[in-house]
Motif scaffolding. Structure first.
Motif: not given
Length: 331
Positions: A73-79, A90-103, A178-180
């Motif tokens: 799930l990529s939130d462009k607003n919060t990056t 059932h869902l298990t969250q494995l990671n939450k990271v910051s990204t760089i996205v397009g303008i 999307i860059a990490v």
């Protein structure tokens, strides 16, 4: 699927009292055999009530998944980028990271606008030995997908990738990708099977998913199949929106004429679905839209001889209008 239905029925009978349905099925099997019993089970799949029961204890905030094992799930607003594993509903969250996205805000529209798309995308390839600017590797999305192409959106090369290997990354945006961090893209590579992973890119807020909407779509899918199997062209076409487009651009009128000719052959059909996925589809058109994908197993018979057989990946874009799901786009 039949074993899954039985397990749901048994659990429901023990919990909320649908013993009458279970008794009817077992007695029907005793007296009339498996083929008659299968018809009862198939009919149950067309009922929203059944699907609401089946979904009751599943995590459905991000959709319904049988074939997808991992979800970005990529939130462009919060990056922010979230990675979830999906196991047995059932869902298990494995990671939450910051990204760089397009303008730029909103959906990507044209080649070169440097905007990160909004929508639901599968990964079609994994690349390494790239230009060092993209880091050690990249996962390639299928942008533009069918929905994008119907809206005449252009562009290509939308990836989830790393950062420059030389450490020189002055831009605070990408060309739509999307860059990490590189250690993160390595971790993703160790964790996911990209062929069983989806990316949902959105802006500001994730589309709210109601179990009632998922149940309505699942029940509609099996009513659509029932009408198709029975050569009931009127009911079959009632599941399509007036603005429907086939992935090749065919509009509803020509599609209806084509299907009418096919149904007029009065062939016997055996149709089944597997690996059904239903994803809420973020969009700037403010539609209550879902991407529905599955594997369709199809056989047609004439005088008991097979006339056509296929096992294809199907993709539908379904909009909820006045609490009813309608097919907008079909591949």
């Amino acid at each position: 699927m039949i074993k899954k239905i039985f397990s749901v029925l048994v659990a429901s009978a023990l919990g909320v009292g649908i013993e009458n349905n279970l008794t009817e099925i077992i007695q029907n099997y005793r007296y009339h055999g498996i083929e008659s019993t299968q018809k009862i089970l198939e009919k149950m799949l067309t009922k929203e009530k059944f699907w609401l029961e089946a979904l009751q204890n599943q995590d459905t905030d991000f959709g319904y998944y049988e074939g997808t094992h991992f979800l970005f799930l990529s939130d462009k607003n919060t990056t922010e980028l979230f990675l979830y594993r999906i196991e047995n509903g059932h869902l298990t969250q494995l990671n939450k990271v910051s990204t760089i996205v397009g303008i730029g805000e909103g959906a990507k529209k044209i080649e070169g606008d440097k905007i990160t798309p909004i929508g639901v995308y599968s990964f079609v390839d994994r690349l390494d030995k790239l230009d060092q600017y993209y880091g050690p590797m990249a996962f390639v999305t299928n942008y533009p997908n069918i929905y994008d192409r119907i809206l005449k959106r252009t562009g290509s090369g939308i990836w989830l990738h790393g950062l420059p290997l030389n450490g020189n990354r002055e831009e605070k945006n990408t060309k739509g990708c999307i860059a990490v961090e590189n250690n993160i893209i390595h971790d993703f590579n160790k964790t996911i099977n990209y062929e069983k992973t989806l990316l949902i890119s959105y802006e500001n807020s994730f589309p709210k998913v109601e179990k009632s909407d998922l149940a309505a779509i699942l029940a509609m899918l099996y009513r659509w199949k029932e009408a198709w199997s029975n050569n009931d062209i009127k009911t079959y076409l009632s599941f399509y929106d007036a603005g429907f487009r086939k992935s090749d651009g065919m509009a509803l009128k020509r599609f209806s004429e084509y299907k009418t000719r096919i149904f007029a052959k009065k062939e016997d059909k055996h149709i089944s679905f597997s690996y059904i996925d239903i994803s809420p589809y973020p969009n700037v058109e403010n539609k209550k839209l879902f991407r529905v994908s599955f594997i369709q197993h199809y056989k047609a018979y004439k005088n008991k001889a097979v006339t056509y057989t296929s096992n294809d990946s199907k993709e539908l874009y379904v909009e909820i209008k006045n609490n009813s799901p309608l097919i907008m786009i079909e591949k």
